[in-house]
Design an enzyme around this catalytic site. Structure first.
Site, short mmCIF file in Angstrom:
data_model
loop_
_atom_site.label_atom_id
_atom_site.label_comp_id
_atom_site.label_asym_id
_atom_site.label_seq_id
_atom_site.Cartn_x
_atom_site.Cartn_y
_atom_site.Cartn_z
N CYS A 1 0.83 -1.21 0.00
CA CYS A 1 0.00 0.00 0.00
C CYS A 1 0.86 1.26 0.00
O CYS A 1 2.00 1.24 0.46
CB CYS A 1 -0.88 0.03 1.23
SG CYS A 1 -1.82 -1.48 1.46
N ARG B 1 2.65 0.95 -5.88
CA ARG B 1 2.72 0.09 -4.70
C ARG B 1 1.46 -0.76 -4.54
O ARG B 1 1.50 -1.83 -3.93
CB ARG B 1 2.89 0.95 -3.44
CG ARG B 1 4.19 1.68 -3.39
CD ARG B 1 4.28 2.53 -2.16
NE ARG B 1 4.42 1.73 -0.96
CZ ARG B 1 5.58 1.34 -0.45
NH1 ARG B 1 6.70 1.68 -1.05
NH2 ARG B 1 5.64 0.62 0.63
N TRP C 1 -3.26 -2.31 -1.60
CA TRP C 1 -3.01 -3.64 -2.16
C TRP C 1 -3.54 -4.61 -1.12
O TRP C 1 -2.98 -4.75 -0.04
CB TRP C 1 -1.51 -3.83 -2.38
CG TRP C 1 -1.17 -5.11 -3.07
CD1 TRP C 1 -1.17 -5.35 -4.42
CD2 TRP C 1 -0.73 -6.34 -2.45
NE1 TRP C 1 -0.79 -6.64 -4.67
CE2 TRP C 1 -0.52 -7.27 -3.49
CE3 TRP C 1 -0.53 -6.74 -1.14
CZ2 TRP C 1 -0.09 -8.57 -3.25
CZ3 TRP C 1 -0.12 -8.05 -0.90
CH2 TRP C 1 0.11 -8.94 -1.95
N ASN D 1 -0.01 0.46 6.04
CA ASN D 1 0.62 -0.45 5.09
C ASN D 1 1.25 -1.56 5.91
O ASN D 1 2.01 -1.28 6.83
CB ASN D 1 1.70 0.31 4.30
CG ASN D 1 2.58 -0.62 3.48
OD1 ASN D 1 2.12 -1.66 3.02
ND2 ASN D 1 3.83 -0.23 3.29
N GLY D 2 0.91 -2.82 5.59
CA GLY D 2 1.48 -3.93 6.35
C GLY D 2 0.38 -4.90 6.74
O GLY D 2 -0.71 -4.89 6.16
N GLU E 1 13.88 -15.32 -16.04
CA GLU E 1 13.45 -13.92 -15.96
C GLU E 1 12.49 -13.60 -17.12
O GLU E 1 11.49 -12.91 -16.93
CB GLU E 1 14.70 -13.02 -15.98
CG GLU E 1 14.44 -11.53 -16.05
CD GLU E 1 13.59 -10.97 -14.90
OE1 GLU E 1 13.30 -11.69 -13.93
OE2 GLU E 1 13.18 -9.81 -15.02
N LYS F 1 8.65 -12.31 -16.64
CA LYS F 1 8.14 -11.06 -17.24
C LYS F 1 6.89 -11.35 -18.04
O LYS F 1 5.90 -10.63 -17.95
CB LYS F 1 9.17 -10.43 -18.19
CG LYS F 1 10.35 -9.73 -17.59
CD LYS F 1 10.05 -8.42 -16.92
CE LYS F 1 9.85 -8.67 -15.45
NZ LYS F 1 11.03 -8.42 -14.61
N GLU G 1 3.87 -12.21 -15.75
CA GLU G 1 3.33 -11.17 -14.87
C GLU G 1 2.62 -10.05 -15.60
O GLU G 1 1.70 -9.47 -15.04
CB GLU G 1 4.40 -10.63 -13.90
CG GLU G 1 5.41 -9.68 -14.49
CD GLU G 1 6.38 -9.14 -13.41
OE1 GLU G 1 7.58 -9.10 -13.71
OE2 GLU G 1 5.93 -8.76 -12.35
N HIS H 1 13.69 -34.71 -19.42
CA HIS H 1 13.30 -35.34 -18.16
C HIS H 1 11.86 -35.02 -17.78
O HIS H 1 11.48 -35.14 -16.62
CB HIS H 1 14.26 -34.90 -17.04
CG HIS H 1 15.68 -35.29 -17.32
ND1 HIS H 1 16.09 -36.59 -17.35
CD2 HIS H 1 16.76 -34.55 -17.65
CE1 HIS H 1 17.38 -36.64 -17.65
NE2 HIS H 1 17.80 -35.40 -17.86
N LYS I 1 4.35 -3.16 -6.55
CA LYS I 1 5.77 -2.97 -6.84
C LYS I 1 6.65 -3.34 -5.67
O LYS I 1 7.69 -3.95 -5.82
CB LYS I 1 5.97 -1.50 -7.22
CG LYS I 1 7.40 -1.14 -7.55
CD LYS I 1 7.78 -1.68 -8.90
CE LYS I 1 9.21 -1.39 -9.26
NZ LYS I 1 9.67 -2.33 -10.31
C1 F6R Z 1 9.12 -8.84 -11.12
C2 F6R Z 1 9.42 -8.07 -9.94
C3 F6R Z 1 9.46 -8.78 -8.64
C4 F6R Z 1 10.54 -8.18 -7.72
C5 F6R Z 1 10.45 -8.80 -6.33
C6 F6R Z 1 11.55 -8.31 -5.42
O1 F6R Z 1 9.18 -8.07 -12.27
O2 F6R Z 1 9.60 -6.90 -9.99
O3 F6R Z 1 9.66 -10.15 -8.80
O4 F6R Z 1 11.78 -8.41 -8.29
O5 F6R Z 1 9.21 -8.50 -5.76
O6 F6R Z 1 11.50 -6.93 -5.27
P1 F6R Z 1 12.76 -6.10 -4.81
O7 F6R Z 1 13.78 -6.23 -5.87
O8 F6R Z 1 12.25 -4.70 -4.64
O9 F6R Z 1 13.21 -6.72 -3.52
#
Ligand code: F6R
Length: 610
Positions: free
Chosen positions: A2, A27, A75, A100-101, A483, A487, A490, A506, A605
């Site tokens: 949040c 966020r 969130w 937030n939390g 990765e 991407k 998500e 396998h 985020k």
């Molecule tokens: C994916 C993404 C997340 C973050 C993860 C860790 O695109 O952004 O997987 O990498 O939530 O976040 P940080 O790097 O802020 O600890």
């Protein structure tokens, strides 16, 4: 998670709060709300389901005005996204709270408060805080004291701001596990969960420490530590760009951030390399001496940051000859691990506020590592402040939820760490020079790679109707395949998995048919021959292949194999370069599918809860 903003000023703060929320929307974005205290000292609240834009429209329809206010973008953790569950939560028309939390003991507190006659109107854990503070206020001298008594009863994580209509020019805030920052103005003060929210009004910030409770008025800031003792916390001047929250000519923040990578990498390298080595002060004061002792590296991170750690393990063992483990923070923090002698603990995080990574760092610090190093993009974040050493990635603010430039700059930071460790372990000067030269050439190479964007935009059309995709790589390209898959899933919501190409036979080969696109990360390295055999295994089973290859490898395209040629680059840098087309692919597929690229569903985020 949040986003929180608050303000105490003589002027009307509604637009400041809304602009703060817009900047924090990365966020969380399932619902939003704002409360201000109007001239008649009434709490005026507007909340809505959906994004800040909807809240701003609602405020335009029923205008609010006031000099003290708090606002929130959510969130969801407890209770689904809805207007009723949106913050601020109010108790008895007197106390308003944004949070937030997660409050872990909320059910017990809720039952106790209900027994005292409090009526709950939401399913959130946050509403407990509002009623608890109101309850404690009845037996306290002031709001500050009531909040101090309340937080002593809360288990879990919180960054919170509380407004009491009977103390109109005051906000009380508290931090435990979730970031909170105070923004200092002239004759006005602000609070937020991220300084980005407050850049339009100030550049001077004070970060609350764990357990701090603070009160701000228009003219004063007072901070108290866990024991209730007044404390002074350092003031930081931010150099972040005011415009960090603007998309410029780009359609989405994610695309802007993908294209910022050459500059972000150049910034990350700047002033840190000599002709043949990494400068001693790169990892902080005294780091060079510490690094000389290191014989093992433990890396901990989550999500995309974890993938950068996985790449580093290949580099660490091959180039520096140092053993390296990489682990997901949420696993590390709940298991018993054995620390090898002379081990370095490295945490990697874009935000520096990821709850699991922070908890893993705190645990790691009790386990006997020689030192802890944070590789992080946010100066002043909890991870940076709590680590012994820090390497700042200088990617600039990353707003798109899907991490892009943070990832490539993390890889650059890790590459420099590998070089620094390799130097201590006798990597010969010529090899060091070669690697330094390769790193310095990276921004130009990234520029060249980005020129593939139109080709990849066209390619993305092949994926628009797909339900699944498989990504393959070998060696340090395996984490890049992971990765790429992350991407794609998500932001386009296509189910995507990554496999080490040698692992196909396998099990996953059973998935291959003409409906399954297979994306192969295939630079020209000594694993190419092996990878080519894996490609043939897929081909023989009717799969449609998309091969990202070195222009010098001369892959032959065919109806079942599309080749996307990348500029030739030093073998060491391929994980960084081959990330770019995969980012672009997921971006363009998401755009075609019409998803919310910068704010994909169900995500946030900065993951400041477990
Ligand atoms: C994916 C993404 C997340 C973050 C993860 C860790 O695109 O952004 O997987 O990498 O939530 O976040 P940080 O790097 O802020 O600890």
């Amino acid at each position: 998670m949040c986003g929180i903003v608050g303000a105490v000023a003589q002027r009307d703060v509604v637009e400041i709060l809304l602009e703060g929320l817009r900047r924090l929307e990365y966020r969380g974005y399932d619902s939003a709300g704002v409360v201000v205290l109007d001239q008649e000292r009434r709490l005026q609240r507007v909340r809505c389901l959906g994004k800040v834009k909807i809240l701003a429209d609602a405020v335009a329809r029923e205008p609010l005005q006031g000099g003290t206010g708090i606002a929130h973008t959510r969130w969801a953790t407890h209770g689904q996204p809805s207007e009723r569950n949106a913050h601020p939560h109010i108790s008895n028309d007197r106390i308003a709270v944004v949070h937030n939390g997660i409050i872990e003991n909320y059910a017990k507190l809720r039952a106790q408060l209900q027994a005292q006659g409090f009526v709950f109107t939401s399913e959130t854990d946050t509403e407990v805080i509002a009623h608890l503070v109101e309850y404690e206020l009845r037996r306290s001298d002031n709001l500050l004291q009531a909040v101090q008594k309340s937080v002593a009863q809360l288990h879990g994580a919180y960054g919170m701001v509380i407004l009491d209509k009977d103390e109109p020019e005051r906000l009380v805030l508290a931090r435990s596990g979730s970031p909170m920052v105070i923004g200092l103005g002239i004759g006005e003060n602000f609070v937020a969960s991220d300084p980005l929210a407050l850049l339009p009004v100030t550049r001077r910030f004070i970060y609350l420490e764990e357990g701090d409770v603070a009160e701000i008025t228009r003219r004063e800031v007072r901070i108290y530590d866990t024991d209730g003792q007044p404390v002074t916390r350092e003031i930081h001047e931010s150099s972040a760009s005011y415009d960090a929250g603007d998309k410029g000519p780009f359609r989405h923040f994610m695309l802007k951030e993908i294209f910022e990578q050459p500059q972000a990498v150049a910034n990350t390298l700047e002033g840190r390399l000599s002709e043949s080595s990494v400068l001693d002060e790169t990892f902080g004061n005294g780091a060079a001496d510490m690094l000389r002792k290191i014989e093992h590296v433990q890396i901990i991170a989550c999500g995309t940051s974890y993938h950068s750690g996985l790449v580093a393990r290949y580099w660490m063992e091959e180039i520096a000859g140092i053993s390296c483990n990489v682990e997901i923070a949420s696993e590390f923090r709940y298991r018993k691990s054995v620390v090898r002698p002379n081990s370095l603990l490295v945490t990697i995080s874009q935000s520096g506020e990821t709850a699991d990574t922070l908890a893993a760092l705190r645990l790691g610090k009790t386990l006997g590592y020689v030192t802890s190093l944070a590789i992080c993009n946010v100066a002043g974040s909890s991870l940076v402040r709590e680590s012994d050493l820090a390497f700042m990635t200088r990617a600039g603010t990353e707003i798109g939820v899907a991490s892009t430039k943070a990832f490539t700059t993390q890889l650059v930071g890790l590459a420099m760490l590998v070089l620094a460790l390799a130097k201590n372990r006798g990597l010969d000067t010529e090899q060091q020079k070669e690697l330094v030269k390769a790193l310095k050439g990276l921004p130009g190479l990234l520029e060249d790679t980005l020129k593939l964007a139109p080709v990849i935009e066209t390619l993305a059309e092949d994926f628009s109707e797909k339900q699944h995709a498989l990504f393959l790589g070998r060696g340090e390209e395996y984490p890049i395949a992971m990765e790429g898959a992350l991407k794609l899933k998500e932001i386009s919501y296509i189910h995507a998995e990554a496999y080490a190409a040698g692992e196909l036979k396998h099990g996953p080969l059973a998935l291959i048919d003409s409906e399954m696109p297979i994306i192969v990360v295939a630079p020209n390295n000594d694993l190419l021959e092996k990878l080519t055999s894996n490609i043939e295994e897929v081909r023989a089973r009717g799969g449609m292949l998309y091969v990202f290859a070195d222009e010098n490898a001369h892959f032959e395209p065919s109806p079942d194999l599309k080749v996307i040629n990348l500029p030739h680059c030093h073998e060491w840098l391929t994980p960084i370069i081959y990330t770019i087309p995969l980012q672009l692919l997921s971006y363009y597929v998401a755009v075609i599918r019409g998803t919310d690229v910068d704010q994909p569903r169900n995500l946030a985020k900065s993951v400041t809860v477990e």
